[in-house]
Design an enzyme around this catalytic site. Sequence first.
Site, PDB file in Angstrom:
ATOM      1  CD  GLU A 135      -2.548  -7.422   3.599  1.00  0.00           C
ATOM      2  OE1 GLU A 135      -2.924  -7.659   4.751  1.00  0.00           O
ATOM      3  OE2 GLU A 135      -2.263  -6.269   3.184  1.00  0.00           O
ATOM      4  N   GLY A 161       0.298  -4.939   1.203  1.00  0.00           N
ATOM      5  CA  GLY A 161      -0.957  -4.904   0.469  1.00  0.00           C
ATOM      6  C   GLY A 161      -0.876  -5.592  -0.876  1.00  0.00           C
ATOM      7  CB  ALA A 190      -0.916  -0.008   1.215  1.00  0.00           C
ATOM      8  CD  GLU A 233       1.539  -5.473   5.970  1.00  0.00           C
ATOM      9  OE1 GLU A 233       0.737  -5.569   5.028  1.00  0.00           O
ATOM     10  OE2 GLU A 233       2.299  -6.420   6.310  1.00  0.00           O
TER      11      GLU A 233
END
Length: 257
Positions: free
Chosen positions: A111, A108, A64, A131
Amino acid sequence: MTQVVLTEVHGKVGLIRINRPEALNALNNDVVDGIAAAVDAFEADENIGCIVLTGSEKAFAAGADIGFMKDFDYMHAYKTDFITRNWERIKTARKPVIAAVSGFALGGGCEMAMMCDMIFAADTAKFGQPEIKLGTMPGAGGTQRLPRAVGKAKAMDLCLTARMMDAAEAEKSGLVARVIPAEQLLEDTLKAAQTIAGFSLPVIMMIKESVSRAYESSLNEGLLFERRAFHSSFALEDQKEGMAAFIEKRKPAFKNR
């Protein structure tokens, strides 16, 4: 402005390409909204039977976009329904979605790949959930989909140490379906997607729904769901055509009904 999501049609396959090379395809709202819109379009197109999501040679998606979310406070994340509002569109696609992963699929990015129905990885692929290094935790399924794919111990290892897992380990662990030489990744993924899209679309969707059900129910409930879906396939013209073609030793001509 650079188009951050590109789409192409290859026969009966819809290709979605993340296109932020300067940011290693980091995911922000523009990217994720673009992916969701592309999924919407391919879902609505009756000619499309399978969808492929990919990035670049260097990165599927490096995570992300940190700059995009670093100043969020709790209420902003909660009130804007961060992640759920748009990321989950991939998960709700009724047609199969294959992630073609080359280079980094971290945070992300990992994911998002796991939201797809299967992952085909280049031999250069690297997966991880780093993360914890940023003072936060996975929030798009890293602590939920990853254990279901690779088991609790390896998921704990990846999420708590922030180490990266290469393609060979990812395949051995059950995270990816196939490992492919990097230069052949897109070609081989599109070929597999074309094979899928060549079958009866209602049956493709039934199979996807039934396999997904296995993660949401007990074995007996899942078997009942599968059995009823199997029974319903006998109402399809494509079932009649498929079985007739087998008996007559010819290729079936499916009509998606």
